[in-house]
Enzyme design. Structure first.
Site, mmCIF file in Angstrom:
data_model
loop_
_atom_site.group_PDB
_atom_site.id
_atom_site.type_symbol
_atom_site.label_atom_id
_atom_site.label_comp_id
_atom_site.label_asym_id
_atom_site.label_seq_id
_atom_site.Cartn_x
_atom_site.Cartn_y
_atom_site.Cartn_z
ATOM 1 N N TYR A 1 0.830 -1.197 0.000
ATOM 2 C CA TYR A 1 0.000 0.000 0.000
ATOM 3 C C TYR A 1 0.870 1.255 0.000
ATOM 4 C CZ TYR A 1 -2.712 3.927 1.640
ATOM 5 O OH TYR A 1 -3.270 5.166 1.753
ATOM 6 N N GLY B 1 -5.179 5.855 -0.021
ATOM 7 C CA GLY B 1 -6.526 5.912 0.527
ATOM 8 C C GLY B 1 -7.505 5.071 -0.264
#
Length: 520
Positions: A60, A67
């Site tokens: 990520y 987000g």
């Protein structure tokens, strides 16, 4: 800079609130630990991240968008550009700019977190952060724009920008471009590695830094309002027996007992001939340890919570280099700091209310046991046109009301943001800013009451009702120091300048008070 600054070493022991304040006030300089194990741990994190990228790992914020854009894969050829985009699109803060001391505190707190070794950053990044502090290059950080989870993204983007030579900074007190400041200081703009912008921005550094500052201010107010209470008691011919240690042994909250002991000691020189005006004083005197003592007792909890946050890894994802694992979580959530801010501002506002009530008694001839109306020092033939501290008391009431109004907890006002990815947020930075505002207002009320007690003591001395011997050496020295800033108010005069000076003295912790610490 002087050469007698202490060193605060990052990467060895945990930092304290006082370390952050010393760095922010430039009484200390940052030193990045040279310990081999520490440096190896930092390098191992960066190497592990590189290995994951070579192995086409799915990380990520490194190989994905941010987000709600987590499902968007970033092709390998664009991974290196991603950190720059994160730092740039968050450059949308508004509101007042954090002061230089606040910005330095932010740098110190962020450096402490990244030195825990869970963020996958390089030693070069840690060195660059330390160099911003060492060379007094402070990012110009707008105070508005953070919801406190996913951390202080927008305000911390200004830190990331300064590291890479973008946006404006203060360099030794002068506004200039980050690029020019780095060049003048002999530093090279950093090239952000994968995840490094996220590691800088995705954390609780701004709210924690602001609350470190709030902590030392609140701690000082515990002491100063205790001293003022003793002076108010003298001015109102109060009963010293209200602070007897035997009373507080029967209800043994330690902070409350400490406050009472300070006040009792301040009043101990009054002597056996002293006669109080009442058997039981009104609550703003009699119950002062019970008001101040709640804050005093909570300071240990506030310290523990802030110092855990300060020395924690609070970005996402985290890298466990002992097991070569990537951990996706939510440590950027600032709930603990938000609770400290919301709790502290309520207790501090109670100090404003206490000081305001004491001042109301001091200026009112119905309650002040023979002092002049509004504490005017005018001669009798000029009393009709002089109004003493009448307007100052009105001002204190206004500041108190505003402080009390600000005590609505910010942390309950979560807003769902960012396409409902950030659907529960802490509001920690707003809570911290609210807390600082309440502190400012309370310090203004305290300054007003300092004027009042100083004038009351002067009037009692002038009438012969109090002597220097009855004040005792500690209180007498404090009063003498106070008189250097506070004029005797014989004729009406503008007092704004005096009040501003007193507020500055309070915020700079100017007066040495009691030896014991309530939150060590």
């Amino acid at each position: 800079m002087t050469d007698n600054r202490i060193n605060v070493i990052f990467g060895e022991n945990d930092l304290t609130v006082e370390d952050v304040i010393a760095l922010s006030e430039q009484r200390a300089q940052p030193v990045l630990s040279g310990d081999r194990d520490f440096r190896a741990r930092i390098q191992k994190g960066a190497d592990f991240l590189d290995q994951q990228l070579r192995d086409k790992g799915h990380i990520y914020g490194v190989t994905t968008g941010y987000g709600d854009s987590v499902s968007r894969r970033v092709p390998p050829e664009l991974v290196a550009e991603l950190p720059l985009h994160l730092s740039r699109f968050h450059g949308c803060g508004l509101g007042d700019i954090l002061g230089p001391e606040q910005a330095r505190a932010v740098l110190a707190v962020r450096l402490a977190s990244l030195c825990t070794g869970y963020s996958g950053v390089s030693v070069d990044l840690l060195n660059q952060l330390a160099n911003l502090l060492a060379h007094d290059i402070t990012p110009l950080i707008p105070e508005e724009g953070s919801v406190g989870a996913s951390g202080d993204l927008t305000p911390l983007s200004y830190v990331a920008a300064a590291l890479i030579g973008e946006r404006d900074v203060l360099y030794r007190g002068q506004k200039t471009s980050a690029q020019d400041a780095l060049a003048t200081a002999g530093l090279t703009p950093l090239t952000l590695r994968p995840k490094e912008a996220l590691a800088i921005m995705n954390g609780t550094a701004v709210m924690t830094a602001l609350m470190c500052q709030a902590f030392v201010r609140a701690n000082y107010l515990c002491k100063l309002t205790s001293r003022i209470t003793a002076l108010a008691s003298m001015g109102l011919l109060g009963n010293p027996a209200h602070f007897d240690k035997r009373l507080f042994a029967a209800k043994p909250h330690p902070g409350q007992a400490q406050i009472a002991a300070w006040i009792e000691d301040d009043l101990s020189s009054l002597g056996d001939d002293y006669q109080p005006a009442r058997l039981q004083d009104r609550y703003s005197l009699r119950c002062a340890p019970h008001v101040i003592g709640v804050l005093a007792d909570m300071m240990q909890t506030f310290r523990k919570t802030l110092e855990i946050e300060l020395n924690s890894a609070n970005d996402n994802p985290l890298l466990d280099v002992t097991e070569n694992t990537i951990l996706h979580g939510g440590h950027f959530y600032g709930g603990h700091v938000a609770f400290v801010a919301d709790g502290m501002k309520t207790l501090v506002a109670n100090l404003a209310d206490l000081m305001d009530r004491q001042m109301a008694l001091l200026v009112d001839t119905k309650f002040n046991h023979g002092l002049a109306s509004n504490l005017s020092g005018a001669d009798p033939d000029r009393a009709s046109i002089n109004h003493g501290l009448k307007a100052v008391q009105i001002g204190a009431s206004a500041w108190t009301a505003e402080a009390l109004k600000q005590t609505m907890p910010a942390s309950v006002f979560s807003r769902s943001t960012e396409c409902h990815n950030q659907d529960k947020v802490s509001m920690g930075t707003i809570a911290a800013r609210d807390c600082l505002r309440v502190l400012q207002l309370t310090e203004q009320v305290v300054a007003a009451n300092l004027l009042a007690v100083g004038q009351a003591i002067a009037l009692r001395e002038k009438s012969g009702e109090l002597t220097k011997e009855q004040l005792g050496p500690k209180v007498s020295a404090f009063i003498d120091n106070l008189k250097e800033d506070i004029p005797f108010i014989a004729e009406d005069q503008p007092l704004e300048g005096t009040l501003r000076l007193l507020v500055s003295r309070i915020q700079n912790r100017h007066w040495a008070l009691y030896d014991e610490e309530i939150a060590s």
